[in-house]
Scaffold this active site. Structure first.
Site, PDB file in Angstrom:
ATOM      1  N   GLN A 101      15.844   0.027   0.798  1.00  0.00           N
ATOM      2  CA  GLN A 101      14.788  -1.128   0.878  1.00  0.00           C
ATOM      3  C   GLN A 101      13.626  -0.418   0.467  1.00  0.00           C
ATOM      4  O   GLN A 101      12.462  -1.205   0.044  1.00  0.00           O
ATOM      5  CB  GLN A 101      14.893  -2.039   1.778  1.00  0.00           C
ATOM      6  CG  GLN A 101      16.159  -2.901   2.034  1.00  0.00           C
ATOM      7  CD  GLN A 101      16.287  -3.369   3.285  1.00  0.00           C
ATOM      8  OE1 GLN A 101      15.632  -4.539   3.623  1.00  0.00           O
ATOM      9  NE2 GLN A 101      16.656  -2.810   4.355  1.00  0.00           N
ATOM     10  N   ASP A 104       8.979   3.710  -1.287  1.00  0.00           N
ATOM     11  CA  ASP A 104       8.114   5.088  -1.135  1.00  0.00           C
ATOM     12  C   ASP A 104       8.860   6.164  -2.036  1.00  0.00           C
ATOM     13  O   ASP A 104       7.764   7.219  -2.105  1.00  0.00           O
ATOM     14  CB  ASP A 104       7.980   5.371   0.260  1.00  0.00           C
ATOM     15  CG  ASP A 104       9.095   5.477   0.960  1.00  0.00           C
ATOM     16  OD1 ASP A 104      10.323   5.825   0.484  1.00  0.00           O
ATOM     17  OD2 ASP A 104       9.175   5.103   2.248  1.00  0.00           O
ATOM     18  N   HIS A 119      14.522  -2.700  -3.986  1.00  0.00           N
ATOM     19  CA  HIS A 119      13.590  -3.413  -3.796  1.00  0.00           C
ATOM     20  C   HIS A 119      12.245  -2.585  -4.951  1.00  0.00           C
ATOM     21  O   HIS A 119      11.047  -3.094  -5.066  1.00  0.00           O
ATOM     22  CB  HIS A 119      12.682  -3.705  -2.657  1.00  0.00           C
ATOM     23  CG  HIS A 119      13.478  -4.323  -1.699  1.00  0.00           C
ATOM     24  ND1 HIS A 119      13.242  -4.494  -0.347  1.00  0.00           N
ATOM     25  CD2 HIS A 119      14.450  -5.461  -2.094  1.00  0.00           C
ATOM     26  CE1 HIS A 119      14.283  -5.469   0.256  1.00  0.00           C
ATOM     27  NE2 HIS A 119      14.681  -5.778  -0.851  1.00  0.00           N
ATOM     28  N   CYS A 127       5.672  -3.970 -17.409  1.00  0.00           N
ATOM     29  CA  CYS A 127       4.523  -4.722 -18.409  1.00  0.00           C
ATOM     30  C   CYS A 127       5.202  -6.274 -17.976  1.00  0.00           C
ATOM     31  O   CYS A 127       6.339  -6.507 -18.551  1.00  0.00           O
ATOM     32  CB  CYS A 127       4.910  -4.210 -19.867  1.00  0.00           C
ATOM     33  SG  CYS A 127       3.740  -5.407 -20.823  1.00  0.00           S
ATOM     34  N   CYS A 149       1.395  -1.942 -25.258  1.00  0.00           N
ATOM     35  CA  CYS A 149       1.501  -3.095 -26.207  1.00  0.00           C
ATOM     36  C   CYS A 149       0.488  -4.079 -25.789  1.00  0.00           C
ATOM     37  O   CYS A 149       0.174  -5.367 -26.695  1.00  0.00           O
ATOM     38  CB  CYS A 149       2.832  -3.861 -25.871  1.00  0.00           C
ATOM     39  SG  CYS A 149       2.758  -4.891 -24.121  1.00  0.00           S
ATOM     40  N   THR A 187      16.149  -0.539   9.522  1.00  0.00           N
ATOM     41  CA  THR A 187      15.702  -2.177   9.129  1.00  0.00           C
ATOM     42  C   THR A 187      15.990  -2.931   9.903  1.00  0.00           C
ATOM     43  O   THR A 187      16.792  -3.004  10.937  1.00  0.00           O
ATOM     44  CB  THR A 187      16.643  -2.219   7.782  1.00  0.00           C
ATOM     45  OG1 THR A 187      16.299  -3.556   7.334  1.00  0.00           O
ATOM     46  CG2 THR A 187      18.216  -2.016   8.057  1.00  0.00           C
ATOM     47  N   SER A 188      15.027  -4.025   9.827  1.00  0.00           N
ATOM     48  CA  SER A 188      15.178  -5.054  10.989  1.00  0.00           C
ATOM     49  C   SER A 188      16.286  -6.284  10.423  1.00  0.00           C
ATOM     50  O   SER A 188      16.656  -6.907  11.241  1.00  0.00           O
ATOM     51  CB  SER A 188      13.858  -5.844  10.724  1.00  0.00           C
ATOM     52  OG  SER A 188      13.400  -6.290   9.477  1.00  0.00           O
ATOM     53  N   GLU A 214      15.285  -0.491  18.009  1.00  0.00           N
ATOM     54  CA  GLU A 214      15.401  -1.903  18.686  1.00  0.00           C
ATOM     55  C   GLU A 214      16.754  -2.432  18.141  1.00  0.00           C
ATOM     56  O   GLU A 214      17.153  -2.562  17.076  1.00  0.00           O
ATOM     57  CB  GLU A 214      14.317  -2.797  18.209  1.00  0.00           C
ATOM     58  CG  GLU A 214      13.127  -2.437  18.701  1.00  0.00           C
ATOM     59  CD  GLU A 214      11.999  -3.168  18.110  1.00  0.00           C
ATOM     60  OE1 GLU A 214      11.839  -4.196  17.483  1.00  0.00           O
ATOM     61  OE2 GLU A 214      10.811  -2.605  18.608  1.00  0.00           O
ATOM     62  N   ALA A 230      15.183   7.654  14.017  1.00  0.00           N
ATOM     63  CA  ALA A 230      16.057   8.351  12.860  1.00  0.00           C
ATOM     64  C   ALA A 230      15.977   9.553  12.667  1.00  0.00           C
ATOM     65  O   ALA A 230      17.027  10.477  12.622  1.00  0.00           O
ATOM     66  CB  ALA A 230      15.994   7.582  11.551  1.00  0.00           C
TER      67      ALA A 230
HETATM   68  P1  OAD Z   1      11.034  -3.676   8.742  1.00  0.00           P
HETATM   69  O1  OAD Z   1       9.511  -3.481   9.053  1.00  0.00           O
HETATM   70  O2  OAD Z   1      11.247  -5.342   8.738  1.00  0.00           O
HETATM   71  O3  OAD Z   1      11.732  -3.094  10.042  1.00  0.00           O
HETATM   72  C1  OAD Z   1      11.742  -1.756  10.355  1.00  0.00           C
HETATM   73  C2  OAD Z   1      12.733  -1.360  11.330  1.00  0.00           C
HETATM   74  O4  OAD Z   1      12.698   0.110  11.758  1.00  0.00           O
HETATM   75  C3  OAD Z   1      12.605  -2.228  12.757  1.00  0.00           C
HETATM   76  O5  OAD Z   1      13.830  -2.929  13.130  1.00  0.00           O
HETATM   77  C4  OAD Z   1      12.122  -1.198  13.712  1.00  0.00           C
HETATM   78  O6  OAD Z   1      12.940  -1.353  14.972  1.00  0.00           O
HETATM   79  C5  OAD Z   1      12.812   0.075  13.013  1.00  0.00           C
HETATM   80  N1  OAD Z   1      12.245   1.692  13.130  1.00  0.00           N
HETATM   81  C6  OAD Z   1      10.894   1.803  13.555  1.00  0.00           C
HETATM   82  N2  OAD Z   1      10.831   3.066  13.604  1.00  0.00           N
HETATM   83  C7  OAD Z   1      12.064   3.755  13.600  1.00  0.00           C
HETATM   84  C8  OAD Z   1      12.456   5.018  13.606  1.00  0.00           C
HETATM   85  N3  OAD Z   1      11.946   6.066  13.838  1.00  0.00           N
HETATM   86  N4  OAD Z   1      13.881   5.289  13.698  1.00  0.00           N
HETATM   87  C9  OAD Z   1      14.718   4.239  13.576  1.00  0.00           C
HETATM   88  N5  OAD Z   1      14.289   2.872  13.590  1.00  0.00           N
HETATM   89  C10 OAD Z   1      12.949   2.823  13.449  1.00  0.00           C
HETATM   90  O7  OAD Z   1      11.241  -3.169   7.595  1.00  0.00           O
HETATM   91  P2  OAD Z   1      12.777  -3.463   6.310  1.00  0.00           P
HETATM   92  O8  OAD Z   1      13.798  -3.880   7.426  1.00  0.00           O
HETATM   93  O9  OAD Z   1      12.904  -2.297   5.696  1.00  0.00           O
HETATM   94  O10 OAD Z   1      10.600  -5.979   1.282  1.00  0.00           O
HETATM   95  O11 OAD Z   1      12.103  -4.650   5.828  1.00  0.00           O
HETATM   96  C11 OAD Z   1      12.840  -5.202   4.684  1.00  0.00           C
HETATM   97  C12 OAD Z   1      12.070  -5.491   3.741  1.00  0.00           C
HETATM   98  O12 OAD Z   1      10.892  -6.641   4.032  1.00  0.00           O
HETATM   99  C13 OAD Z   1      11.216  -4.604   3.049  1.00  0.00           C
HETATM  100  O13 OAD Z   1      11.862  -3.922   1.783  1.00  0.00           O
HETATM  101  C14 OAD Z   1      10.222  -5.473   2.302  1.00  0.00           C
HETATM  102  C15 OAD Z   1       9.479  -6.213   3.590  1.00  0.00           C
HETATM  103  O14 OAD Z   1       8.841  -7.413   3.299  1.00  0.00           O
HETATM  104  C16 OAD Z   1       9.901  -6.149   0.068  1.00  0.00           C
HETATM  105  O15 OAD Z   1       8.871  -5.852   0.010  1.00  0.00           O
HETATM  106  C17 OAD Z   1      10.602  -7.155  -1.016  1.00  0.00           C
END
Ligand code: OAD
Length: 239
Positions: A101, A104, A119, A127, A149, A187-188, A214, A230
């Site tokens: 997701q 970067d 994403h 564009c 363009c 990921t959350s 978490e 991780a």
């Molecule tokens: P979040 O910021 O929602 O979640 C990050 C997760 O990583 C949390 O559950 C943390 O506990 C965990 N975490 C933090 N540090 C860590 C580490 N060192 N090792 C393991 N886990 C760790 O990020 P995403 O789930 O990626 O969407 O968010 C999903 C989407 O929401 C993103 O792609 C973005 C955002 O809005 C768009 O921009 C479309």
């Protein structure tokens, strides 16, 4: 290594098809801010002002300034041990798909090959007029950037309320259905449809392992959970 990690590693060695779903947490140890949690981006910024098509239509300068700020951060940092461990695993697993997701580009920089960017990418622009997408690594980018363009360029990322790129989504569901092992890392698990990929893998019989500091809404469907950073645990699982 603790016995639970040994067990997971053994299972991984026997996996013919590995799917990995990553989120912002995998880049946290590199210094990329996550979205949620104590220091998350969405604590200090309002997504509706910065990450929606409506926000871009009403104030493209502001949106580009925010993306310039994120580009500056990301351009200065490097992949961490977690990104490198996944690139190493790819070499040894017959069928490997990394679904991220993150925008970067750090997985590719670490050497991962089969990466699906669900994403989009902060290093691509699209564009508004001719819809052409192209790579752009300028830091800072000239505000407001224009296409050949004449149309206005926007970041080629998925904003709230927008569909995911169809090809990427189809490939991600297909990899999740075909996997016998899935890692869900940093990921959350609350943003759809990305989070539903874990359910797809589960329904298809995959062994699921979550690596997250978490618990998440996905934890309950996991076969194993690892509550560690991780970047600390993944290198131990490389074979
Ligand atoms: P979040 O910021 O929602 O979640 C990050 C997760 O990583 C949390 O559950 C943390 O506990 C965990 N975490 C933090 N540090 C860590 C580490 N060192 N090792 C393991 N886990 C760790 O990020 P995403 O789930 O990626 O969407 O968010 C999903 C989407 O929401 C993103 O792609 C973005 C955002 O809005 C768009 O921009 C479309």
């Amino acid at each position: 290594m603790n016995p639970e990690l040994e067990k997971i590693k053994e299972r991984l060695k026997n996996s013919a098809s590995l799917a990995v779903l990553t989120g912002a947490g995998i880049s946290a140890e590199s210094g990329v801010p996550t979205f949620r949690g104590k220091d998350g981006l969405w604590k200090s910024f309002r997504p509706e002002e910065l990450a929606t098509p409506e926000a871009f239509d009403s104030n493209p300068e502001l949106v580009w300034e925010w993306y310039n700020w994120r580009r500056e951060i990301i351009s200065r940092i490097r992949p961490n041990q977690a990104h490198y461990a996944l690139a190493d695993l790819e070499v040894n697993v017959p069928d490997f798909t990394l679904i991220t997701q993150n925008v970067d580009g750090l997985h590719t920089l670490a050497g991962s090959k089969n990466v699906i960017e669900l994403h989009g990418s902060i290093w691509r622009v699209k564009c508004q007029r001719c819809k052409k997408s192209s790579e752009n690594r300028e830091v800072p980018i000239n505000i407001l950037p224009r296409c050949g363009c004449g149309g206005l360029l926007r970041p080629d990322v998925v904003w709230f309320g927008e569909p995911l790129p169809e090809g990427a989504l189809t490939a991600a569901f297909s990899a999740s259905s075909g996997a016998d092992f899935m890692f869900v890392i940093g990921t959350s698990g609350i943003v759809q449809p990305a989070a539903s990929l874990a359910f797809r893998a589960k329904e298809s019989g995959a062994y699921l392992v979550e690596i997250n500091l978490e618990p998440t809404p996905l934890s309950k469907i996991m076969d194993a959970v690892i509550r560690s950073k991780a970047g600390e645990v993944l290198p131990e699982l490389v074979f």
